[in-house]
Design a protein around this motif. Structure first.
Motif, PDB file in Angstrom:
ATOM      1  N   ARG A 160      -1.245   5.321   6.221  1.00  0.00           N
ATOM      2  CA  ARG A 160      -1.070   4.030   5.545  1.00  0.00           C
ATOM      3  C   ARG A 160      -1.725   4.022   4.168  1.00  0.00           C
ATOM      4  NH1 ARG A 160      -2.906  -1.908   7.957  1.00  0.00           N
ATOM      5  NH2 ARG A 160      -2.425  -3.114   6.087  1.00  0.00           N
ATOM      6  N   VAL A 161      -2.887   4.654   4.019  1.00  0.00           N
ATOM      7  CA  VAL A 161      -3.641   4.460   2.776  1.00  0.00           C
ATOM      8  C   VAL A 161      -3.843   5.713   1.937  1.00  0.00           C
ATOM      9  CG1 VAL A 161      -4.880   2.512   3.797  1.00  0.00           C
ATOM     10  CG2 VAL A 161      -5.925   4.794   3.842  1.00  0.00           C
ATOM     11  N   CYS A 162      -3.599   6.885   2.491  1.00  0.00           N
ATOM     12  CA  CYS A 162      -3.984   8.112   1.770  1.00  0.00           C
ATOM     13  C   CYS A 162      -2.794   8.765   1.067  1.00  0.00           C
ATOM     14  CB  CYS A 162      -4.629   9.112   2.729  1.00  0.00           C
ATOM     15  SG  CYS A 162      -6.193   8.540   3.402  1.00  0.00           S
ATOM     16  N   ASP A 204      -8.284   3.271 -11.204  1.00  0.00           N
ATOM     17  CA  ASP A 204      -8.331   4.719 -11.401  1.00  0.00           C
ATOM     18  C   ASP A 204      -9.557   5.370 -10.771  1.00  0.00           C
ATOM     19  OD1 ASP A 204      -6.393   6.351 -12.327  1.00  0.00           O
ATOM     20  OD2 ASP A 204      -7.310   6.759 -14.262  1.00  0.00           O
ATOM     21  N   ILE A 205     -10.106   4.721  -9.739  1.00  0.00           N
ATOM     22  CA  ILE A 205     -11.261   5.273  -9.027  1.00  0.00           C
ATOM     23  C   ILE A 205     -10.761   6.173  -7.898  1.00  0.00           C
ATOM     24  CG2 ILE A 205     -13.236   4.704  -7.544  1.00  0.00           C
ATOM     25  CD1 ILE A 205     -13.513   2.121  -9.191  1.00  0.00           C
ATOM     26  N   ALA A 206     -11.356   7.335  -7.747  1.00  0.00           N
ATOM     27  CA  ALA A 206     -10.969   8.278  -6.697  1.00  0.00           C
ATOM     28  C   ALA A 206     -11.725   7.965  -5.412  1.00  0.00           C
ATOM     29  CB  ALA A 206     -11.261   9.706  -7.138  1.00  0.00           C
ATOM     30  N   VAL A 207     -11.027   8.107  -4.275  1.00  0.00           N
ATOM     31  CA  VAL A 207     -11.638   7.843  -2.971  1.00  0.00           C
ATOM     32  C   VAL A 207     -11.449   9.066  -2.076  1.00  0.00           C
ATOM     33  CG1 VAL A 207     -11.602   6.400  -0.899  1.00  0.00           C
ATOM     34  CG2 VAL A 207     -11.200   5.363  -3.149  1.00  0.00           C
ATOM     35  N   ARG A 219       0.828  -1.200   0.000  1.00  0.00           N
ATOM     36  CA  ARG A 219       0.000   0.000   0.000  1.00  0.00           C
ATOM     37  C   ARG A 219       0.869   1.259   0.000  1.00  0.00           C
ATOM     38  NH1 ARG A 219      -3.515   2.780  -2.232  1.00  0.00           N
ATOM     39  NH2 ARG A 219      -3.743   4.711  -1.114  1.00  0.00           N
ATOM     40  N   GLN A 220       2.050   1.167   0.674  1.00  0.00           N
ATOM     41  CA  GLN A 220       2.936   2.316   0.685  1.00  0.00           C
ATOM     42  C   GLN A 220       3.391   2.645  -0.726  1.00  0.00           C
ATOM     43  OE1 GLN A 220       3.860   4.209   3.485  1.00  0.00           O
ATOM     44  NE2 GLN A 220       4.353   5.533   1.771  1.00  0.00           N
ATOM     45  N   THR A 221       3.768   1.596  -1.489  1.00  0.00           N
ATOM     46  CA  THR A 221       4.166   1.805  -2.871  1.00  0.00           C
ATOM     47  C   THR A 221       3.023   2.424  -3.658  1.00  0.00           C
ATOM     48  OG1 THR A 221       5.593  -0.135  -2.732  1.00  0.00           O
ATOM     49  CG2 THR A 221       5.075   0.657  -4.927  1.00  0.00           C
ATOM     50  N   LEU A 222       1.825   1.926  -3.390  1.00  0.00           N
ATOM     51  CA  LEU A 222       0.630   2.436  -4.065  1.00  0.00           C
ATOM     52  C   LEU A 222       0.436   3.914  -3.783  1.00  0.00           C
ATOM     53  CD1 LEU A 222      -1.613   0.697  -5.575  1.00  0.00           C
ATOM     54  CD2 LEU A 222      -2.976   1.098  -3.550  1.00  0.00           C
ATOM     55  N   ALA A 223       0.593   4.292  -2.506  1.00  0.00           N
ATOM     56  CA  ALA A 223       0.414   5.696  -2.144  1.00  0.00           C
ATOM     57  C   ALA A 223       1.455   6.574  -2.810  1.00  0.00           C
ATOM     58  CB  ALA A 223       0.496   5.852  -0.619  1.00  0.00           C
ATOM     59  N   ASP A 224       2.704   6.107  -2.811  1.00  0.00           N
ATOM     60  CA  ASP A 224       3.745   6.907  -3.450  1.00  0.00           C
ATOM     61  C   ASP A 224       3.459   7.084  -4.927  1.00  0.00           C
ATOM     62  OD1 ASP A 224       5.048   7.141  -1.082  1.00  0.00           O
ATOM     63  OD2 ASP A 224       6.447   5.498  -1.443  1.00  0.00           O
ATOM     64  N   THR A 225       2.951   6.004  -5.580  1.00  0.00           N
ATOM     65  CA  THR A 225       2.608   6.090  -6.988  1.00  0.00           C
ATOM     66  C   THR A 225       1.505   7.109  -7.194  1.00  0.00           C
ATOM     67  OG1 THR A 225       3.173   3.777  -7.300  1.00  0.00           O
ATOM     68  CG2 THR A 225       1.793   4.781  -8.979  1.00  0.00           C
ATOM     69  N   GLY A 226       0.502   7.086  -6.268  1.00  0.00           N
ATOM     70  CA  GLY A 226      -0.602   8.038  -6.395  1.00  0.00           C
ATOM     71  C   GLY A 226      -0.111   9.460  -6.276  1.00  0.00           C
ATOM     72  N   GLU A 262      -7.259  -3.727   0.975  1.00  0.00           N
ATOM     73  CA  GLU A 262      -7.073  -4.419  -0.302  1.00  0.00           C
ATOM     74  C   GLU A 262      -8.042  -3.872  -1.347  1.00  0.00           C
ATOM     75  OE1 GLU A 262      -7.605  -8.498   0.628  1.00  0.00           O
ATOM     76  OE2 GLU A 262      -5.758  -8.654   1.811  1.00  0.00           O
ATOM     77  N   VAL A 263      -9.266  -3.566  -0.914  1.00  0.00           N
ATOM     78  CA  VAL A 263     -10.241  -2.967  -1.820  1.00  0.00           C
ATOM     79  C   VAL A 263      -9.760  -1.601  -2.294  1.00  0.00           C
ATOM     80  CG1 VAL A 263     -12.591  -2.030  -1.990  1.00  0.00           C
ATOM     81  CG2 VAL A 263     -12.192  -4.216  -0.843  1.00  0.00           C
ATOM     82  N   LEU A 264      -9.180  -0.816  -1.376  1.00  0.00           N
ATOM     83  CA  LEU A 264      -8.644   0.483  -1.758  1.00  0.00           C
ATOM     84  C   LEU A 264      -7.555   0.332  -2.817  1.00  0.00           C
ATOM     85  CD1 LEU A 264      -8.431   2.271   1.708  1.00  0.00           C
ATOM     86  CD2 LEU A 264      -9.878   2.923  -0.205  1.00  0.00           C
ATOM     87  N   ALA A 265      -6.723  -0.702  -2.680  1.00  0.00           N
ATOM     88  CA  ALA A 265      -5.686  -0.948  -3.678  1.00  0.00           C
ATOM     89  C   ALA A 265      -6.310  -1.257  -5.035  1.00  0.00           C
ATOM     90  CB  ALA A 265      -4.784  -2.100  -3.224  1.00  0.00           C
TER      91      ALA A 265
END
Length: 530
Positions: A223-225, A208-211, A5-12, A199-202
């Motif tokens: 952790r997730v934002c 490409d859905i915004a939360v 998730r950290q990688t995901l956040a950095d990508t975002g 996992e759903v957030l990932a």
């Protein structure tokens, strides 16, 4: 999951040039006597998880309701996919692809799980009838992806609250929304369900859905934002990337407190005795319940005012309610004057000498259609009765005493309490609990929503009660109130004790540091590993 998730956040965050899906420009929303939103602007982009944070009354709920068609802005504009929109009803926002998951599950409890998932968009047969077999099968497959294995034909209300929240999440995501608003989505979830949510957030990020993510849990946010918007008193005080923002700075912006040099001396682990070595009058140890409280311990000595500090959702109110038996515990003990206080019965706590002034005086306090007199004596009626008959003379003496002592302004004791000002209503509630002759008084936001003069009177009364030997546990979102009025401050974070301050260590800087501490170094290490 953490490092993924950290990688995901950095990508975002690196993709902040993504096209806006929702754009709020200068939105103002007024209600009688208050401005809930004042010239609010912020942008939600495709594929990002955007935190919306702020304390009670900051405007978060109002902004969500503007975005989802519950309210219409008085000024300003909301743009969706670059086009101005004027949602008049929530269904308009849903049809545009904006789906909301509320903290309180807003589904139909008596309908089946499958019917709730597909409510308003049930699969149909060629003849136009609901295809129950197809709907049940699709619901079963969908929910399995969220870790819910259940008979989808059973009524929704038969599921645990956390499972109902996951059903609401599955419904929201399955509508093929481009924006998902999550309002405190983990408040009712177990740890396993929280992991499933992340996992759903990932998945949403990958699609490409915004939360838009509303939460008070610091660890969760970091952790997730990807980004954060901070609201305070209806205004945006900050909007930008979350990861580079130190926690202490985020907390400071939420509370409206200036950051100075942070000192850590004087922060103690729980267990040291305070207040001139007096034996604790109240000792609550290892209070644990659900995801709200985790081994919380606090003591109050005679004549001592102990403050409970922390952000909204940190477990302050739950701690007070657990002491009087109004919050279910898995384990923990409460001792009053060295004797165990029986759990689970509020009346027992009151009879033993522990009284709680609840945070919401309208829903948990005053009885609006009763008089001032009736509201004051309500909890003390057993003490004011003789052989089961209420002694009116005793009532009148008690009411007169506390109306004079607390300077309650009313035309007479028979005036309806609903006709009094907010400050005088709060004094009536204080009088009610003082009339029971308590040894320990638990005060949850005792000065919220009252004017400056009434606030000063309530604060002076708290000091007076402590001098008379009462133990006081004081919960307040206003740091000044705690710093000025408390002998000692216990800081809660995410349902656990984050620190304890006493004497000269009770400072604004130390309280802020304790609220924000924990996680910055871990975040840095996790980021280095990804």
């Amino acid at each position: 999951m953490r490092s993924d998730r950290q990688t995901l956040a950095d990508t975002g965050r690196s993709g902040t040039t993504a096209a806006p899906v929702l754009d709020v420009a200068g939105v103002t929303k007024r209600f009688p006597g208050t401005v809930a939103l004042d010239d609010v602007s912020f942008t939600l982009r495709r594929g990002e998880v955007h935190a919306l944070v702020g304390e009670n009354g900051a405007g978060k709920s109002t902004l969500i309701k503007v975005l989802t068609g519950v309210y219409r802005p008085d000024e300003g504009q909301v743009r969706h996919l670059g086009e101005p929109v004027d949602f008049r009803r929530p269904i308009d926002a849903q049809r545009a692809g904006i789906s909301t998951i509320y903290q309180e599950v807003n589904l139909v409890p008596l309908m089946s799980v499958a019917s709730n998932v597909f409510l308003g968009r049930e699969p149909r047969t060629r003849s136009g009838l609901v295809d129950w077999s197809a709907m049940n099968e699709q619901a079963r497959e969908l929910l399995a992806g969220y870790g819910i294995e259940t008979d989808v034909r059973r009524p929704l209300h038969t599921l645990a609250v956390g499972a109902q929240q996951m059903v609401a999440l599955a419904r929201a995501v399955s509508t093929k929304a481009g924006v998902v608003v999550m309002d405190e989505p983990t408040s009712s979830l177990e740890p396993r369900e929280v992991d499933t949510l992340f996992e759903v957030l990932a998945r949403l990020h990958a699609q490409d859905i915004a939360v838009l993510y509303v939460s008070h849990r610091m660890d969760e946010l970091y952790r997730v934002c990807d980004s954060v918007t901070v609201l305070r008193d209806g205004r945006v005080v900050h909007s930008g990337a979350l990861k580079p923002l130190p926690r202490i700075e985020l907390v400071s912006m939420m509370l409206g407190r200036e950051i100075r040099e942070i000192r850590s001396e004087g922060v103690t682990a729980f267990g040291e005795e305070h207040h001139a070595g007096k034996e604790p009058l109240l000792r609550a140890e290892n209070l644990t319940g659900g995801r709200k409280l985790h081994d919380v311990s606090v003591t109050v000595a005679p004549g001592e005012v102990v403050g409970l500090a922390g952000l909204l959702g940190s477990g302050r109110s739950e701690t007070a309610r657990a002491v009087v038996g109004a919050f279910p515990l898995e384990h923990g003990t409460v001792m009053l004057a060295g004797k165990p206080l029986k759990r689970g019965k509020i009346a027992t706590a009151v009879r033993s000498g522990v009284a709680l002034l609840a945070e919401d005086r309208k829903s948990d306090g005053i009885i609006p259609n009763l008089s001032v007199r009736e509201n004051i004596v309500l909890a003390a009626l057993p003490r004011l009765s003789t052989f089961g008959f209420v002694n009116r003379a005793k009532q009148d003496r008690v009411v007169r005493t506390f109306m004079e002592r607390l300077r309650i302004k009313a035309s007479s004791p028979e005036q309806k309490v609903s006709e009094l000002s907010g400050g005088n209503q709060q004094k009536v509630l204080l009088a009610r609990w003082l009339a029971t002759g308590p040894k320990v008084l638990l005060l949850d936001e005792p000065t919220r929503g009252i004017d400056v003069g009434a606030k000063a009177e309530v604060q002076a009364l708290i000091d007076e009660l402590a001098k008379e030997g009462l133990g006081v546990l004081l919960i307040s979102s206003e740091l000044e109130e705690l710093l000025d009025g408390a002998d000692r401050v216990v800081v809660l974070r995410d349902g656990a004790v984050a620190g304890e301050l006493s004497g000269s260590a009770v400072t604004e800087d130390n309280v802020l540091a304790a609220i924000a501490a924990g996680g910055d170094d871990d975040d840095d290490r996790d980021a280095d590993q990804t």
